[in-house]
Design a protein around this motif. Structure first.
Motif, PDB file in Angstrom:
ATOM      1  N   ILE A 120      40.021  -6.343  -2.909  1.00  0.00           N
ATOM      2  CA  ILE A 120      40.261  -7.787  -2.996  1.00  0.00           C
ATOM      3  C   ILE A 120      39.594  -8.487  -1.813  1.00  0.00           C
ATOM      4  O   ILE A 120      38.933  -9.516  -1.983  1.00  0.00           O
ATOM      5  CB  ILE A 120      41.773  -8.102  -3.060  1.00  0.00           C
ATOM      6  N   ARG A 139      47.286 -11.394  -8.798  1.00  0.00           N
ATOM      7  CA  ARG A 139      46.608 -11.593  -7.502  1.00  0.00           C
ATOM      8  C   ARG A 139      45.097 -11.449  -7.668  1.00  0.00           C
ATOM      9  O   ARG A 139      44.326 -12.266  -7.145  1.00  0.00           O
ATOM     10  CB  ARG A 139      47.098 -10.570  -6.464  1.00  0.00           C
ATOM     11  N   VAL A 140      44.681 -10.421  -8.399  1.00  0.00           N
ATOM     12  CA  VAL A 140      43.252 -10.195  -8.623  1.00  0.00           C
ATOM     13  C   VAL A 140      42.654 -11.353  -9.409  1.00  0.00           C
ATOM     14  O   VAL A 140      41.600 -11.881  -9.051  1.00  0.00           O
ATOM     15  CB  VAL A 140      43.020  -8.849  -9.349  1.00  0.00           C
ATOM     16  N   GLU A 151      42.105 -14.312  -7.177  1.00  0.00           N
ATOM     17  CA  GLU A 151      40.962 -14.115  -6.275  1.00  0.00           C
ATOM     18  C   GLU A 151      39.642 -14.240  -7.025  1.00  0.00           C
ATOM     19  O   GLU A 151      38.683 -14.806  -6.500  1.00  0.00           O
ATOM     20  CB  GLU A 151      41.053 -12.770  -5.561  1.00  0.00           C
TER      21      GLU A 151
END
Length: 101
Positions: free
Chosen positions: A32, A87-88, A91
């Motif tokens: 990430i 979350r990925v 991002e």
């Protein structure tokens, strides 16, 4: 063993151990962080169809998306914590890899 090899083994039916999942969690954080600084990372390449299928994500998804999905399946985050897949996705959107228009 890198995360792509572990995802290949997972797709072939080999279970990922708790210890491997812990190491993969650290690797996901590293991946990430890397997408913020480099557009040449392997994690933002499209994963093969069999990896996407085993990760329960759409064909044509990035390796990092498959990676996060598998970790979410193996070792779910606690209530009130954002899932790794979310979350990925955030991002990827924030860094211009995915457009949500």
């Amino acid at each position: 063993m890198n995360y792509q090899m572990l995802l290949e083994c997972h797709a072939a039916g080999t279970a990922i151990t708790k210890k491997e999942a812990e190491l993969l969690d650290l690797e996901l954080d590293s991946q990430i962080a890397s997408i913020k600084v480099s557009r040449t990372q392997g994690c933002i390449e499209v994963a093969p169809d069999h990896i996407c299928k085993s990760a329960l994500v759409c064909k044509g998804s990035f390796w990092i998306t498959c990676f996060a999905s598998v970790l979410d399946q193996i070792n779910p985050v606690s209530m009130g914590t954002k899932a790794r897949g979310a979350r990925v996705f955030d991002e990827l959107v924030n860094n211009g890899y995915v457009v949500t228009d």
